[in-house]
Design an enzyme around this catalytic site. Structure first.
Site: not given
Lengths: 248, 638
Positions: B331, B436
């Protein structure tokens, strides 16, 4: 666009409510319905008035917190759309929009258009679960479940517990909500051992909460933002009937 | 106080089992003598409250929503990771562990991440047993898909509503305990402070959001499961009510905050459409399994209809820059690449702040029906919000604040630096380092709540031997008084500005200075501006209504007041970390080809901030990160 809002205002559950009219000016098509209300509320706060109390949280159509009857229809009447996902391009310049709370004895008003839906939680607490504790469960693939069954269970499990089904029903019945949870669990082998007890307990609690009876008119299905099917009510009726016959 | 991480000794793979054996137990008959408060009812909170109830503890669970089922975990779309290796593609506990450590840019605690990977397999079993309708293959077995930052298919999912189904599983387990009387639920109730007696967290003070009443609850331990602080940016994919209040007020009572500058900007969200925007909506990362991300190669093509731009004139920049992970690059990397494309003047859509996510190749390869089956609900949602049909024209996406890796500092037992205060789920800092990976938030929330906290909290009860005070204790009365004064102060300003306008201004400042890219100059400007803005807040905020009623403006203003303080700590943390890692990208520290340049010699530590009092600079404590099993390499997805 410019709109006129007729909004239900009620200080709390103990006082009587009434409609008030507010202008909503310079509304943009890309706004969501709740963003339009945000704009109106900003104006009310700036002029020292109490903003309209309404529930919302995720604003993505999944938490089930938003709950407005818009022009007489829960969530505004666009297929598969919760209030927070309803956008202003669905309305016309100059339109008058009526905004009311969910109306049902089992959903008492807290303030303005915010209501208390804890009755739904109590129905789930009565039996809307599989009785397993944490730990000691078998491997996830130890129990094959056919894709068709799993998909149908998922169709029912998609319910967001918003209560539009109750608000739309002339009897304020919670059958679609209860049917969705009973069907989700009773269709799956994991829910099989408790399926009779579940149907009985949840229906009993539903009645106790003051929800009305179901006459299968289908208004619930029509307004459901997750398009939960009326056929699940047939499934609930069957499971409830068998359980009652078995005297479980 | 020195940071004691309490990581067990021994080989990495055996630490958790060894630790579980060494933890002191509470006799079943004694468990009912202990009361636990759980604040928050998302995946971490609901699973913890349910499991503690099943074990026999007396539990009280609080949430600000009208029902525990509405916590924002419900909005997670894509899936949950688990090292099951059902696909026979070479997955293992060690691989999930390694991917998570690497995905976090070597800024997470090794022992915690290994434990997370270990218990991931139990989570799937637990959820299946609860009746979570995970996607299945025709043979009846569970289906998987792949997610960013992984080269195996280990993500379990329930259409595009995985978070909803997992949360309903936990909510049902919680409801069962509520029905049995082991858990008492307090919906529409907001925790406003922690109460500390003799150095231990022994209760909370709450505000009943319907009546406005302030009351105290005492317990033997307090568990915070209150999610992330992404709404400090005003615009984020978080629910409107998500806030930093509980961990911020706990910080002021001695629970250190760790790595607040680590925020995750998710690459695939629907772009902002105007100033009225109240929140942003995520389009699941799973879409990148089949969607291809591109922008036009030439600036002058950006305003043309996407279909009219020839294949050769498109820049599939993720596939070009990261050929081995392609559109499934992690991400932080994908978000920065989108920003870079737009900064180079090649963005598309309103304000040129968007890139295309194109499904035409996948529709050609797999058929429209397959794509509809996989992502139908996401395409529907996209159409509702934008009015565009993504089966016909490519989606437009842009990065948005989505998750916060930072949070309360906790030790291996998930206990904060304030004894007796445990923090689970997104609210703690523990497992994701500086970034994450997709489908790991659901995993961590449930790991903490079902399988970690219920063990470790027992050890605290068995060893701490502190009595539970009555709520008539002077400390409770004092905190209640503080809370009432705070409320009165908010209501008495009666200024000219709405809480929303002040929050929006703070959010814009943070997005510009402490968002996808940060630099020293910008952070220093923000650190100068935030205290001014905070002062403006306290001079100009207009909070309507009264204290003793259902008052949403008051609730919100209290949360904004905390964001006004928290934002400063976030910028300070970002300024102190003179390196780039994961979601923390400092422009001064990058490689020649624009990737994050870590500085392991100086910054391989967790920054845990200790509150020193109003107007005083907080003190940073360092927990150094030591890796016994993995080698801290340069993270590459090329």
């Amino acid at each position: 666009m410019n709109l006129t809002l007729k909004v239900w205002r009620q200080k709390n559950g103990q006082t009587e409510g009434h409609f008030e009219t507010y202008p909503a000016r310079d509304i943009i098509e890309d706004m969501s319905f709740l963003e339009m209300l945000d704009v109106v509320n900003e104006g009310l706060i700036s002029s020292g008035k109490d903003p309209i109390a309404f529930d919302s949280d995720c604003r993505e159509g999944i938490c089930g917190m938003c709950s407005l009857v818009i022009n007489g229809i829960p969530h505004g009447g666009h297929a598969g759309t919760a209030t927070c996902q309803l956008h202003m391009r669905r309305f016309k310049d100059g339109e008058t929009i009526t905004i009311e709370p969910w109306r049902a004895k089992a959903f008492p008003i807290i303030k303005d258009v915010a209501t208390n839906r804890s009755a739904f939680d109590r129905i789930i607490q009565a039996g809307g679960f599989v009785s397993v504790n944490t730990g000691g469960t078998p491997d996830g693939n130890a129990l094959p479940i056919s894709k068709e069954v799993s998909d149908r269970a998922m169709d029912a499990a998609a319910c967001i517990g918003c209560g539009a089904c109750v608000a739309a029903c002339k009897n304020a019945s919670a059958m679609l909500f209860v049917a969705a949870k009973v069907s989700h669990l009773n269709l799956l082998p994991q829910g099989e051992p408790e399926k009779h007890r579940r149907a009985l307990a949840m229906v009993t609690q539903m009645d106790k909460e003051g929800f009305g009876s179901c006459t299968v008119t289908g208004s619930c299905e029509a307004v459901c933002p997750k398009e939960i099917k009326l056929t699940f009510i047939a499934k609930l009726n069957r499971d409830f009937g068998v359980a009652a016959l078995l005297g479980k | 106080m020195a940071l004691e991480s309490n990581i067990p000794s021994g080989p990495l793979a055996q630490k958790w089992d060894k630790h579980k054996f060494e933890l002191k137990l509470v006799n079943p008959a004694n468990k009912r003598k202990f009361e636990v408060i759980v604040v928050g009812s998302g995946l971490a909170g609901a699973s913890a409250a349910a499991t503690l109830g099943e074990l026999g503890y007396k539990v009280k669970c609080f949430c600000y929503q009208d029902s525990p089922r509405r916590a924002h975990s419900i909005a997670a779309q894509g899936g949950i990771n688990a090292a099951k290796n059902y696909q026979n593609d070479g997955d293992s506990v060690h691989r999930l562990f390694y991917d998570t450590i690497k995905g976090g840019d070597f800024r997470a605690r090794e022992a915690n991440v290994h434990r997370l990977a270990q218990v991931s397999v139990n989570i799937i079993d637990q959820c299946v047993a609860q009746g979570v309708p995970f996607a299945r293959e025709y043979g009846g077995l569970l289906s998987n898909r792949s997610f960013g930052g992984a080269q195996v298919s280990r993500t379990f999912y329930a259409r595009g509503q995985t978070g909803q189904q997992l949360l309903l599983g936990a909510y049902q387990a919680l409801s069962r305990q509520i029905g049995m009387g082991t858990v008492k639920m307090y919906p529409r109730t907001e925790m406003v402070d922690v109460v500390v007696v003799d150095g231990h967290a022994k209760g909370i003070v709450v505000r009943d959001l319907v009546s406005g009443e302030i009351s105290s609850h005492a317990a033997d331990a307090v568990v915070l499961a209150t999610g992330g602080y992404g709404n400090v940016f005003f615009l984020s994919t978080n629910a409107k009510g998500c806030n930093v209040t509980s961990i911020w007020r706990a910080y002021k009572k001695g629970a250190y905050l760790a790595n607040p500058c680590y925020t995750q900007i998710h690459p695939t969200c629907i772009p902002v459409s105007g100033d009225h925007q109240s929140k942003l909506t995520l389009m699941s990362e799973s879409l990148r399994n089949d969607g291809r991300v591109w922008v036009p190669k030439r600036k002058e093509d950006c305003t043309k209809a996407p279909g009219s731009i020839a294949e050769d004139d498109r820049d599939y920049y993720l596939e070009r820059k990261y050929p081995s992970y392609g559109n499934l690059a992690p991400r932080d990397i994908s978000s920065r690449a989108a920003k870079e494309a737009c900064d180079s003047g090649r963005g598309v859509g309103p304000g040129a702040l968007g890139v295309y996510l194109d499904f035409s190749a996948a529709i050609k390869r797999l058929s429209l029906n397959v794509i509809r089956e996989r992502y139908g609900n996401l395409f529907d949602m996209y159409e509702k919000i934008t009015g565009e049909n993504a089966y016909q024209v490519p989606m437009r996406i842009y990065p948005a604040v989505h998750y916060t890796m930072g949070g309360s500092w906790v030790d291996y037992n998930l206990m904060s630096s304030l004894p007796g205060l445990f923090v689970v789920g997104e609210a703690n800092f523990s497992d994701h380092g500086a970034n994450r990976l997709g489908a790991s938030a659901l995993m961590q929330g449930l790991a903490d709540g079902y399988f970690v906290l219920p063990y470790t909290i027992g050890n605290y009860f068995a060893t701490c031997k502190q009595t539970r005070p009555a709520t008539s204790h002077t400390e409770f009365k004092k905190v209640e008084e503080d809370v009432r004064k705070f409320t009165e102060r908010l209501l008495s300003v009666k200024g000219k500005r709405t809480p929303t306008s002040l929050h929006r201004e703070l959010g814009k400042l943070l997005w510009e200075k402490c968002g996808m890219a940060r630099n020293e100059k910008g952070l220093k400007e923000a650190l100068k501006r935030i205290p001014e803005l905070r002062e403006e807040f306290w001079k100009t905020v207009n909070v309507t209504g009264e204290a003793m009623e259902f008052n949403q403006a008051l609730e919100y203003a209290g949360r904004v007041a905390d964001f006004m303080e928290f934002g400063e700590l976030m910028c300070l943390d970002a300024l102190e970390r003179n390196e780039s890692c994961g979601g923390h990208f400092r422009e001064e520290f990058q490689t020649p080809d624009g990737e994050a340049a870590r500085n392991d010699d100086k910054y391989a530590y967790v920054a845990a901030w200790e509150y020193q009092g109003a107007g005083k600079a907080p003190v940073m404590h360092k927990e150094s990160l030591e890796y016994s099993e993995v080698h801290m390499s340069t993270r590459s997805y090329k």
